[in-house]
Enzyme design. Sequence first.
Site, PDB file in Angstrom:
ATOM      1  N   GLY A 297      13.247 -16.761 -15.570  1.00 18.87           N
ATOM      2  CA  GLY A 297      12.836 -17.981 -14.658  1.00 18.87           C
ATOM      3  C   GLY A 297      12.331 -18.546 -15.458  1.00 18.87           C
TER       4      GLY A 297
ATOM      5  N   HIS B 199       9.105 -31.447  -7.322  1.00 24.10           N
ATOM      6  CA  HIS B 199       8.249 -30.514  -8.028  1.00 24.10           C
ATOM      7  C   HIS B 199       7.497 -30.582  -6.351  1.00 24.10           C
ATOM      8  CE1 HIS B 199      11.825 -29.762 -10.013  1.00 24.10           C
ATOM      9  NE2 HIS B 199      11.566 -28.495 -10.261  1.00 24.10           N
ATOM     10  N   HIS B 200       6.999 -29.270  -6.450  1.00 24.55           N
ATOM     11  CA  HIS B 200       5.122 -28.874  -5.924  1.00 24.55           C
ATOM     12  C   HIS B 200       4.142 -29.082  -6.667  1.00 24.55           C
ATOM     13  CE1 HIS B 200       4.919 -25.520  -8.306  1.00 24.55           C
ATOM     14  NE2 HIS B 200       6.139 -25.514  -8.108  1.00 24.55           N
TER      15      HIS B 200
ATOM     16  N   LYS C  98       0.548  -0.875  -0.035  1.00 22.29           N
ATOM     17  CA  LYS C  98      -0.017  -0.118   0.292  1.00 22.29           C
ATOM     18  C   LYS C  98       1.004   1.460  -0.158  1.00 22.29           C
ATOM     19  CE  LYS C  98      -1.094   0.070   5.299  1.00 22.29           C
ATOM     20  NZ  LYS C  98      -0.070  -1.118   5.106  1.00 22.29           N
TER      21      LYS C  98
ATOM     22  N   LYS D 192       2.768 -27.294 -10.237  1.00 26.25           N
ATOM     23  CA  LYS D 192       3.726 -26.693 -11.512  1.00 26.25           C
ATOM     24  C   LYS D 192       3.015 -27.774 -12.094  1.00 26.25           C
ATOM     25  CE  LYS D 192       8.182 -27.631 -13.015  1.00 26.25           C
ATOM     26  NZ  LYS D 192       8.828 -26.228 -13.276  1.00 26.25           N
TER      27      LYS D 192
ATOM     28  N   ASN E 109      16.865 -22.365 -14.085  1.00 29.46           N
ATOM     29  CA  ASN E 109      17.420 -22.830 -12.634  1.00 29.46           C
ATOM     30  C   ASN E 109      18.354 -21.169 -12.056  1.00 29.46           C
ATOM     31  OD1 ASN E 109      17.628 -22.964  -9.161  1.00 29.46           O
ATOM     32  ND2 ASN E 109      16.817 -25.026 -10.236  1.00 29.46           N
TER      33      ASN E 109
HETATM   34  N1  LIG Z   1      14.195 -20.689 -13.102  1.00 31.78           N
HETATM   35  C1  LIG Z   1      14.415 -20.457 -11.627  1.00 31.78           C
HETATM   36  O1  LIG Z   1      15.253 -19.882 -10.427  1.00 31.78           O
HETATM   37  C2  LIG Z   1      12.818 -20.569 -11.393  1.00 31.78           C
HETATM   38  C3  LIG Z   1      12.242 -21.945 -10.063  1.00 31.78           C
HETATM   39  C4  LIG Z   1      10.904 -21.440 -10.111  1.00 31.78           C
HETATM   40  C5  LIG Z   1       9.925 -21.249 -11.018  1.00 31.78           C
HETATM   41  N2  LIG Z   1      10.274 -20.958 -12.056  1.00 31.78           N
HETATM   42  C6  LIG Z   1       9.930 -21.052 -13.293  1.00 31.78           C
HETATM   43  O2  LIG Z   1       9.311 -20.331 -13.457  1.00 31.78           O
HETATM   44  C7  LIG Z   1       7.655 -20.298 -14.021  1.00 31.78           C
HETATM   45  C8  LIG Z   1       6.308 -19.625 -13.495  1.00 31.78           C
HETATM   46  O3  LIG Z   1       6.690 -20.831 -11.892  1.00 31.78           O
HETATM   47  P1  LIG Z   1       5.744 -20.153 -10.318  1.00 31.78           P
HETATM   48  O4  LIG Z   1       5.657 -21.520  -9.763  1.00 31.78           O
HETATM   49  O5  LIG Z   1       5.938 -18.715 -10.185  1.00 31.78           O
HETATM   50  O6  LIG Z   1       3.996 -20.502 -10.927  1.00 31.78           O
HETATM   51  P2  LIG Z   1       3.144 -19.615 -10.243  1.00 31.78           P
HETATM   52  O7  LIG Z   1       1.748 -19.863 -11.767  1.00 31.78           O
HETATM   53  O8  LIG Z   1       3.052 -19.367  -9.507  1.00 31.78           O
HETATM   54  O9  LIG Z   1       3.275 -18.116 -11.315  1.00 31.78           O
HETATM   55  C9  LIG Z   1       3.033 -17.867 -12.432  1.00 31.78           C
HETATM   56  C10 LIG Z   1       2.247 -15.967 -12.678  1.00 31.78           C
HETATM   57  O10 LIG Z   1       2.150 -15.559 -14.189  1.00 31.78           O
HETATM   58  C11 LIG Z   1       0.699 -15.332 -14.467  1.00 31.78           C
HETATM   59  N3  LIG Z   1       0.956 -15.352 -15.083  1.00 31.78           N
HETATM   60  C12 LIG Z   1      -0.059 -16.685 -16.515  1.00 31.78           C
HETATM   61  N4  LIG Z   1      -0.184 -15.942 -17.657  1.00 31.78           N
HETATM   62  C13 LIG Z   1       1.143 -14.746 -17.633  1.00 31.78           C
HETATM   63  C14 LIG Z   1       1.099 -13.347 -19.264  1.00 31.78           C
HETATM   64  N5  LIG Z   1       0.539 -14.090 -20.104  1.00 31.78           N
HETATM   65  N6  LIG Z   1       1.831 -13.172 -18.627  1.00 31.78           N
HETATM   66  C15 LIG Z   1       1.854 -12.306 -17.319  1.00 31.78           C
HETATM   67  N7  LIG Z   1       1.878 -13.655 -16.414  1.00 31.78           N
HETATM   68  C16 LIG Z   1       1.318 -14.463 -16.291  1.00 31.78           C
HETATM   69  C17 LIG Z   1      -0.253 -16.149 -13.469  1.00 31.78           C
HETATM   70  O11 LIG Z   1      -1.676 -15.588 -13.002  1.00 31.78           O
HETATM   71  C18 LIG Z   1       1.039 -16.351 -12.201  1.00 31.78           C
HETATM   72  O12 LIG Z   1       0.247 -15.279 -11.060  1.00 31.78           O
HETATM   73  C19 LIG Z   1       7.609 -22.016 -13.988  1.00 31.78           C
HETATM   74  O13 LIG Z   1       7.422 -21.846 -15.600  1.00 31.78           O
HETATM   75  C20 LIG Z   1       8.916 -22.277 -13.378  1.00 31.78           C
HETATM   76  O14 LIG Z   1       9.285 -23.381 -13.825  1.00 31.78           O
HETATM   77  C21 LIG Z   1      11.518 -21.124 -12.189  1.00 31.78           C
HETATM   78  O1  LIG Z   2       9.091 -24.434  -9.047  1.00 25.96           O
HETATM   79  C1  LIG Z   2       8.741 -24.319 -10.404  1.00 25.96           C
HETATM   80  O2  LIG Z   2       8.507 -24.756 -11.543  1.00 25.96           O
HETATM   81  C2  LIG Z   2      10.737 -24.432 -10.499  1.00 25.96           C
HETATM   82  N1  LIG Z   2      10.579 -24.897 -11.863  1.00 25.96           N
HETATM   83  C3  LIG Z   2      12.377 -24.681 -12.374  1.00 25.96           C
HETATM   84  C4  LIG Z   2      12.527 -25.727 -13.530  1.00 25.96           C
HETATM   85  O3  LIG Z   2      11.440 -26.445 -13.881  1.00 25.96           O
HETATM   86  O4  LIG Z   2      13.524 -26.351 -13.531  1.00 25.96           O
HETATM   87  C5  LIG Z   2      13.353 -23.896 -11.250  1.00 25.96           C
HETATM   88  C6  LIG Z   2      13.106 -24.730  -9.814  1.00 25.96           C
HETATM   89  C7  LIG Z   2      11.500 -24.866 -10.087  1.00 25.96           C
END
Ligand SMILES: NC(=O)c1ccc[n+]([C@@H]2O[C@H](COP(=O)([O-])OP(=O)(O)OC[C@H]3O[C@@H](n4cnc5c(N)ncnc54)[C@H](O)[C@@H]3O)[C@@H](O)[C@H]2O)c1
Ligand SMILES: O=C(O)C1=N[C@H](C(=O)O)CCC1
Length: 261
Positions: free
Chosen positions: A95, A151-152, A49, A155, A123
Amino acid sequence: MIKVLVAGFKGRMGTTTTNMILENPLFELVGVYSTSATEKNINEIAEYKSENVPVFNELEKINIKADVWIDFTIPGAVFENVKFAISKHMSPVVGTTGLTEDNLTELKKLSKLEKLGGLIAPNFGISAVLLMQFAQQTAKYLPDVEIIEMHHDKKLDAPSGTALNTAKLIAKVRQPKVQGNPNERETLPGARGAEFEGMRIHSVRLPGYVAHEQVLFGGNGEALTIRQDSFDRISFMSGVAVAVEKIGTREELLVGLENLL
Ligand SMILES: NC(=O)c1ccc[n+]([C@@H]2O[C@H](COP(=O)([O-])OP(=O)(O)OC[C@H]3O[C@@H](n4cnc5c(N)ncnc54)[C@H](O)[C@@H]3O)[C@@H](O)[C@H]2O)c1
Ligand SMILES: O=C(O)C1=N[C@H](C(=O)O)CCC1
């Protein structure tokens, strides 16, 4: 100050990242984007806020200039998001998993044309980056490998981007090979997991897990297991911060945080 936009700001990673950006004096949050957002300003959300940051829910309506576009959205949207960011000269720090090799090739080309640095990191966790490096080194001596990622259960994609990247790194140092008995039969389809150049990849999805990976190597009379665990999404934040801080010094799209460390 480095101006940052966070795409996916209401998600699990987006929320953690938004908070990190707001708390880091080197960074200024200048916009947030989520197709599910209904707010006009982030200060309509109780925990923000005292902030004044515009909220966007349509890509084409994003009219602010950021130095860095952080993307933690969904596999189905990330390619268009990153193309948009590059077209507006915002360095992508991505990411979100699910980009194909063709996607990466096109994005690298666009970055080069823009003389714009960017990073795609499957990652951002240092334990995962080290696991992938160790796994690639190990595969030179123990080429028989299977990957188990856990993973959770929210995913969307499987296998994880980290597991796929681990397999790609291993594939660079070993010849494709058939693992297991060449005459083996799956009496239950999928029992042997996914297959990538002879390597098997298994995906576990369970509540209580965040992000974890084991790489199992087998040899003659011996075995080696390398494991990393991300217990909390805070584990990704130092990698994200380093990427945001450093990406402006590059003029190409990098894949893998290790290329920026
Ligand atoms: N590289 C890393 O270290 C790392 C770590 C964790 C997660 N990830 C990846 O990140 C991504 C997100 O993971 P998460 O657990 O946060 O998912 P999540 O579902 O919690 O969050 C995704 C968000 O994106 C929003 N969204 C959906 N479509 C969209 C669009 N077109 N434009 C903008 N926003 C949009 C959704 O409303 C949601 O709030 C996944 O692909 C996951 O694999 C990568
Ligand atoms: O929480 C996820 O989703 C994650 N996604 C990445 C992957 O697909 O490797 C990185 C780890 C967490």
